[in-house]
Design a protein around this motif. Structure first.
Motif, PDB file in Angstrom:
ATOM      1  N   VAL A 217      -0.119  -5.261  13.234  1.00 28.82           N
ATOM      2  CA  VAL A 217       1.124  -5.901  12.814  1.00 28.82           C
ATOM      3  C   VAL A 217       0.899  -6.697  11.535  1.00 28.82           C
ATOM      4  CG1 VAL A 217       2.972  -7.455  13.533  1.00 28.82           C
ATOM      5  CG2 VAL A 217       1.802  -6.040  15.234  1.00 28.82           C
ATOM      6  N   ASP A 218       1.787  -6.504  10.569  1.00 34.96           N
ATOM      7  CA  ASP A 218       1.706  -7.243   9.310  1.00 34.96           C
ATOM      8  C   ASP A 218       2.610  -8.468   9.421  1.00 34.96           C
ATOM      9  OD1 ASP A 218       1.589  -8.165   6.759  1.00 34.96           O
ATOM     10  OD2 ASP A 218       1.887  -6.208   5.806  1.00 34.96           O
ATOM     11  N   PHE A 219       2.068  -9.534   9.976  1.00 35.27           N
ATOM     12  CA  PHE A 219       2.872 -10.740  10.189  1.00 35.27           C
ATOM     13  C   PHE A 219       3.332 -11.337   8.864  1.00 35.27           C
ATOM     14  CE2 PHE A 219       0.284 -10.440  14.050  1.00 35.27           C
ATOM     15  CZ  PHE A 219       1.259 -10.543  15.021  1.00 35.27           C
TER      16      PHE A 219
ATOM     17  N   LEU B 159      -5.980 -12.560  -0.984  1.00 34.52           N
ATOM     18  CA  LEU B 159      -5.064 -11.511  -0.556  1.00 34.52           C
ATOM     19  C   LEU B 159      -4.697 -11.724   0.910  1.00 34.52           C
ATOM     20  CD1 LEU B 159      -6.809  -8.404  -2.151  1.00 34.52           C
ATOM     21  CD2 LEU B 159      -4.661  -9.448  -2.880  1.00 34.52           C
ATOM     22  N   PRO B 160      -3.472 -11.354   1.302  1.00 37.46           N
ATOM     23  CA  PRO B 160      -3.103 -11.453   2.721  1.00 37.46           C
ATOM     24  C   PRO B 160      -3.825 -10.373   3.526  1.00 37.46           C
ATOM     25  CG  PRO B 160      -1.372 -10.343   1.501  1.00 37.46           C
ATOM     26  CD  PRO B 160      -2.384 -10.793   0.483  1.00 37.46           C
ATOM     27  N   ARG B 161      -3.879 -10.543   4.832  1.00 39.35           N
ATOM     28  CA  ARG B 161      -4.370  -9.464   5.684  1.00 39.35           C
ATOM     29  C   ARG B 161      -3.235  -8.463   5.874  1.00 39.35           C
ATOM     30  NH1 ARG B 161      -4.566  -7.246  10.772  1.00 39.35           N
ATOM     31  NH2 ARG B 161      -2.710  -8.410  11.326  1.00 39.35           N
ATOM     32  N   PHE B 162      -3.528  -7.193   5.710  1.00 34.14           N
ATOM     33  CA  PHE B 162      -2.510  -6.163   5.909  1.00 34.14           C
ATOM     34  C   PHE B 162      -2.663  -5.576   7.304  1.00 34.14           C
ATOM     35  CE2 PHE B 162      -3.438  -6.503   1.429  1.00 34.14           C
ATOM     36  CZ  PHE B 162      -2.175  -6.593   0.861  1.00 34.14           C
ATOM     37  N   PHE B 377       0.079  -4.668  -6.444  1.00 30.74           N
ATOM     38  CA  PHE B 377      -0.837  -4.211  -5.395  1.00 30.74           C
ATOM     39  C   PHE B 377      -0.293  -4.475  -3.997  1.00 30.74           C
ATOM     40  CE2 PHE B 377      -4.133  -5.154  -2.283  1.00 30.74           C
ATOM     41  CZ  PHE B 377      -4.665  -3.879  -2.164  1.00 30.74           C
ATOM     42  N   ILE B 378       0.135  -5.715  -3.743  1.00 28.14           N
ATOM     43  CA  ILE B 378       0.501  -6.085  -2.369  1.00 28.14           C
ATOM     44  C   ILE B 378       1.618  -5.198  -1.800  1.00 28.14           C
ATOM     45  CG2 ILE B 378       1.425  -7.978  -0.948  1.00 28.14           C
ATOM     46  CD1 ILE B 378      -0.290  -9.891  -2.698  1.00 28.14           C
ATOM     47  N   PRO B 379       2.723  -4.960  -2.548  1.00 26.11           N
ATOM     48  CA  PRO B 379       3.768  -4.090  -1.981  1.00 26.11           C
ATOM     49  C   PRO B 379       3.261  -2.662  -1.734  1.00 26.11           C
ATOM     50  CG  PRO B 379       4.558  -5.240  -3.945  1.00 26.11           C
ATOM     51  CD  PRO B 379       3.080  -5.457  -3.882  1.00 26.11           C
ATOM     52  N   LEU B 380       2.388  -2.208  -2.634  1.00 27.77           N
ATOM     53  CA  LEU B 380       1.859  -0.842  -2.525  1.00 27.77           C
ATOM     54  C   LEU B 380       0.991  -0.713  -1.262  1.00 27.77           C
ATOM     55  CD1 LEU B 380       2.224   1.411  -4.650  1.00 27.77           C
ATOM     56  CD2 LEU B 380      -0.025   0.843  -5.527  1.00 27.77           C
ATOM     57  N   GLN B 381       0.127  -1.703  -1.062  1.00 32.42           N
ATOM     58  CA  GLN B 381      -0.761  -1.671   0.100  1.00 32.42           C
ATOM     59  C   GLN B 381       0.042  -1.820   1.393  1.00 32.42           C
ATOM     60  OE1 GLN B 381      -4.140  -1.071   0.195  1.00 32.42           O
ATOM     61  NE2 GLN B 381      -3.708  -0.927   2.389  1.00 32.42           N
ATOM     62  N   ARG B 382       1.090  -2.638   1.304  1.00 30.29           N
ATOM     63  CA  ARG B 382       1.939  -2.838   2.485  1.00 30.29           C
ATOM     64  C   ARG B 382       2.636  -1.518   2.862  1.00 30.29           C
ATOM     65  NH1 ARG B 382       3.960  -8.587   1.960  1.00 30.29           N
ATOM     66  NH2 ARG B 382       2.196  -9.120   3.301  1.00 30.29           N
TER      67      ARG B 382
END
Lengths: 398, 421
Positions: A217-219, B159-162, B377-382
């Motif tokens: 899950v991507d919180f 970076l956030p965790r995906f 990057f972030i939207p692409l990885q998401r």
């Protein structure tokens, strides 16, 4: 936990691709000269379907189909009635080449290119001549295929119905605060899900709502976590850091949601008429392969049941599902590749005997009780089975 | 010691000839390359310039990447290290030794200022690229470590965790990074080993990664290589020759961030360590593999037809929906499905031996240079984490983000504008 593209698209097809496969694994009969006569090329353009020969000796034929037009094309080998599909290769993009391998006995056939994938196609007569090394295609194959599909459908429906019953019971225990009983039922109820996991996963909308793990899950992106594993964490919070137990109202929310999704899943699986799910022979074989893939990817690593550590229940259920799917097509396989059938039967038994060493009462030891040597032993047994099993679909459809 | 000083630079003549032979061999192994696309490679790349080398430089075949944490609290020590690194990097990329004396020309009773394993080797087209992580500006407690907090670029955050990430903190993040790329693994390892050595006492190694077999193409002079799934990778990458696209998607622009004027002309660097479940992938049918990717395995053409460089036609219909599946990798990450966003990838294959159940600990060490991680990057990885069918066979085990300053002029040191501007 993700969608199995192949099963989903295969299940969407009403047509059963009989005796066909786009594979290079199929054995080529005879020596070089003979093999050459069986290797044909096809050029499919907007208005022509050019074959390198209009006849070939009986046996395993291969057609290298090149799309020289600008639309997507298909190529068919049809029976003498022009209706029965002996083999087909679909979705060939412009300027691409795909191979059709098909086992064809002596007789009259039609070939057809279908540029744009519409209409009757560009047809021509094709002759398969007598050959000494012709492989007999059993007349009872169709019967075996029909039987396998009927049996597998019944199996999936039975497991789904049991899943619904056990889920209801589980949700009642959980919402009623009977945690010990809920914990005991959790891995048992989930066995029914895991046995038909590749079918359940083919519903891309329900699967994440029902079976997502916390790590999936991507919180940060605002996704919500629901389903089996959300409740699992609440029942086994001891490994979680600073975990706040769900309130009674929250328990009801998550419990009811799980039951609603499992009910919806069962509704789709039990559907009849035009909504009925079909399980073509390749989907059954792919389902068997896919379930073992689940074992290798998630169960053997202890990722699936991160809180309860009941991964071996899932492991066993995946293996059960894979074995049932395999046994459904075993009769067919024995006619086509008896060596592979023998190997698979032996390897399934070997994997089961490894798993049996970890039984504990009605269930299994927890994943956390396993040593690295234990998981290595299991991985070796899974690899030993998965490698030949990956040839199953091509073998039963050739 | 008699005779002339033995240095790598002194061997350049013979080395260049050897590189030429190696280049011819490599070209001969490619599947019938277009002769015009195989240009003679330079023997070495200059360290100084408007941009740091190692970004749009034609990707070399070998990588040693290191992320470090700064252990000193003294800003002057940090600046002194950057100066020492700059000198050493300029020498080594030119084929010289790490220190001014070299591996064998110093006094016998002291350790040499170069470790020596690259003696006799040509420069190997070595490039050394430096980057600054978020931790250099403020530490985990929000403390301004070196008086740089006001100059921290807004986009430079951890970076956030995906979803589906299984990140190992011991393989993630870092205050500084150094990327060394070369034709010869020994040259790349030599560079990192000596720079780490120079940093002892000021920095400590957090993690490092070796890579072989570039998995993208950064110049039209290169052919497309293959990743460990056996597929061509980087077909649609931004190439060095596309200067407009680089300005739009890779280089930080003058108006991008008022606080970070020092970064203008630089870039952001994202790394992701992507483990591939090789054994499970190898059991997928050819058709399934091609549908996961959205391209053919042989030529790399999109499933909608044509040749490798043909643009995919996502609207083309097959028998059961689009002929390029909606969850295929090429479709999920394509600019058309991501607001036109492109990145410059510079990844490498890696095999770090085997894991504890006998599987290959292998995959792709993803490196990308981009103008802004928040948009590029972030939207692409998401999107990939959410929708890419390939995710089933991938595990993300490490990641990091760095700001990569622009190039270093003669007499300057790396990041000078950050510390003195």
């Amino acid at each position: 936990m993700r969608i199995k593209t192949l099963l989903a698209s295969a299940a969407a097809l009403a047509v059963v691709p009989m005796l066909s496969a786009c594979t290079e694994n199929a054995s080529s009969g005879g020596g070089d000269a003979k093999a050459d006569a069986r290797a044909l090329t096809v050029g499919s353009s907007a208005d022509a379907c050019e074959l390198s020969a209009t006849e070939a000796p009986a046996g395993t034929l291969s057609f290298d189909v090149t799309n020289t037009g600008s639309d997507v094309t298909e190529f068919y080998l049809l029976g003498s009635d022009g209706l029965r599909i002996v083999g087909e290769v679909e979705n060939i993009g412009p300027n691409l080449t795909k191979k059709l391998t098909v086992n064809a006995p002596e007789g009259d056939y039609f070939t057809a290119c279908k540029p744009g994938m519409v209409g009757e196609g560009i047809r021509a007569a094709f002759k398969v001549t007598h050959s000494e090394d012709e492989q007999a295609v059993s007349a009872s194959d169709q019967e075996l295929i029909d039987q396998a599909q009927t049996n597998y459908r019944a199996y999936v429906q039975d497991q789904s119905a049991q899943l619904l019953v056990k889920t209801k019971e589980f949700v009642q225990l959980y919402e009623g605060g009977k945690d010990d009983e809920a914990r005991a039922l959790y891995p048992v109820a989930r066995e029914h899900w895991e046995r038909i996991e590749t079918v359940a996963e083919s519903f891309g909308d329900l699967d994440p709502l029902t079976d997502a793990r916390e790590a999936d899950v991507d919180f940060a992106a605002g996704e919500k976590w629901t389903g089996w594993h959300r409740i699992e964490k609440d029942l086994w919070p001891q490994d979680a850091k600073g975990y706040t137990a769900l309130t009674s109202a929250e328990r009801t929310t998550y419990g009811d949601d799980l039951l609603a999704n499992v009910t919806e899943l069962d509704g789709r699986i039990q559907a009849t008429g035009s909504d009925a799910l079909t399980y073509p022979i390749d989907a059954i074989a792919n389902g068997s392969i896919g379930l073992l893939e689940e074992v290798a990817n998630g169960k053997i690593t202890g990722e699936e049941e991160a809180w309860s550590h009941t991964d071996l229940w899932d492991f066993q259920a995946n293996v059960d599902g894979a074995r049932v799917a395999y046994e459904g097509v075993q009769g067919l396989l024995e006619g086509k590749d008896p060596e592979l059938a023998k190997e698979l039967t032996a390897k399934f038994a070997a994997l089961q005997s490894v798993l049996d060493q970890y039984r504990d009462g009605d269930g299994f030891v927890l994943y956390t009780d396993l040593t690295p040597a234990d998981t290595k032993k299991m991985t070796d047994a899974v690899n030993a089975l998965s490698e030949p099993l990956s040839k199953l679909t091509a073998a039963v459809t050739s | 010691m008699t005779g002339g000083r033995l240095s790598r630079r002194g061997l350049l003549g013979g080395g260049a000839a050897a590189a030429g032979v190696a280049g011819a061999f490599a070209a001969g192994r490619l599947a019938a390359p277009d002769p015009e696309r195989v240009a003679a490679p330079a023997a070495s790349y200059p360290f100084h310039g408007e941009r740091q080398a190692g970004i749009v430089t034609p990707a070399q075949d070998r990588l040693h990447f290191v992320a470090l944490d700064v252990t000193t609290e003294d800003r002057d020590e940090l600046v002194a290290l950057l100066k020492a690194w700059t000198d050493a990097a300029a020498r080594m990329t030119g084929g010289g030794s790490a220190g001014p004396v070299g591996a064998v020309d110093g006094p016998g009773n002291a350790p040499p200022d170069d470790t020596g394993e690259a003696l006799d080797l040509p420069p190997g087209r070595l490039t050394i690229t430096f980057g600054f992580g978020p931790g250099l500006f403020v530490d985990a407690d929000g403390k301004d470590r070196f008086g740089l907090a006001e100059r921290r670029p807004e986009a430079l955050e951890r970076l956030p965790r995906f979803s589906a990430d299984v990140l190992d903190p011991a393989r993630s993040d870092g205050d500084l990074c150094i990327q060394a790329c070369a034709d010869d693994p020994q040259v790349a390892v030599h560079a990192i080993r000596n720079l780490v050595r120079i940093g002892f006492g000021t920095t400590t190694v957090r993690w490092s990664q070796l890579g072989f077999g570039r998995t993208s193409t950064t110049s039209t002079s290169q052919s497309t290589p293959r990743n460990l799934f056996g597929f061509k990778d980087g077909t649609a990458n931004i190439k060095a020759e596309e200067t407009e696209a680089l300005d739009q998607h890779v280089w930080v622009g003058a108006q991008d961030d008022a606080k970070a004027a020092w970064l203008v002309g630089g870039s952001y660097l994202v790394t992701r360590r992507i483990n591939m479940t090789i054994e499970v992938w190898d059991r997928q049918s050819l058709d399934a593999q091609e549908q996961f990717i959205g391209r053919t395995k042989g030529t790399g053409a999109p499933l909608s037809g044509g040749e490798e460089m043909t643009e995919p036609d996502f609207s083309m219909q097959g028998s059961a929906g689009p002929i390029i599946p909606v969850d295929s990798h090429v479709r999920v990450v394509h600019p058309d499905t991501n607001d036109g966003v492109r990145i410059l990838r510079r990844g490498y294959n890696f095999v770090d031996g085997s894991n504890d159940v006998g599987g290959l600990d292998a995959g792709l060490f993803f490196i990308a240079y981009l103008r802004d991680p928040r948009t590029h990057f972030i939207p692409l990885q998401r999107a990939m984490s959410k929708s890419d069918a390939l995710m089933e066979y991938l595990r993300f085990t490490g990641q990091a983000l760095f700001a990569v300053p622009p190039g270093v002029g003669e007499g300057e040191y790396v990041g000078q504008a950050l510390f003195e501007g």
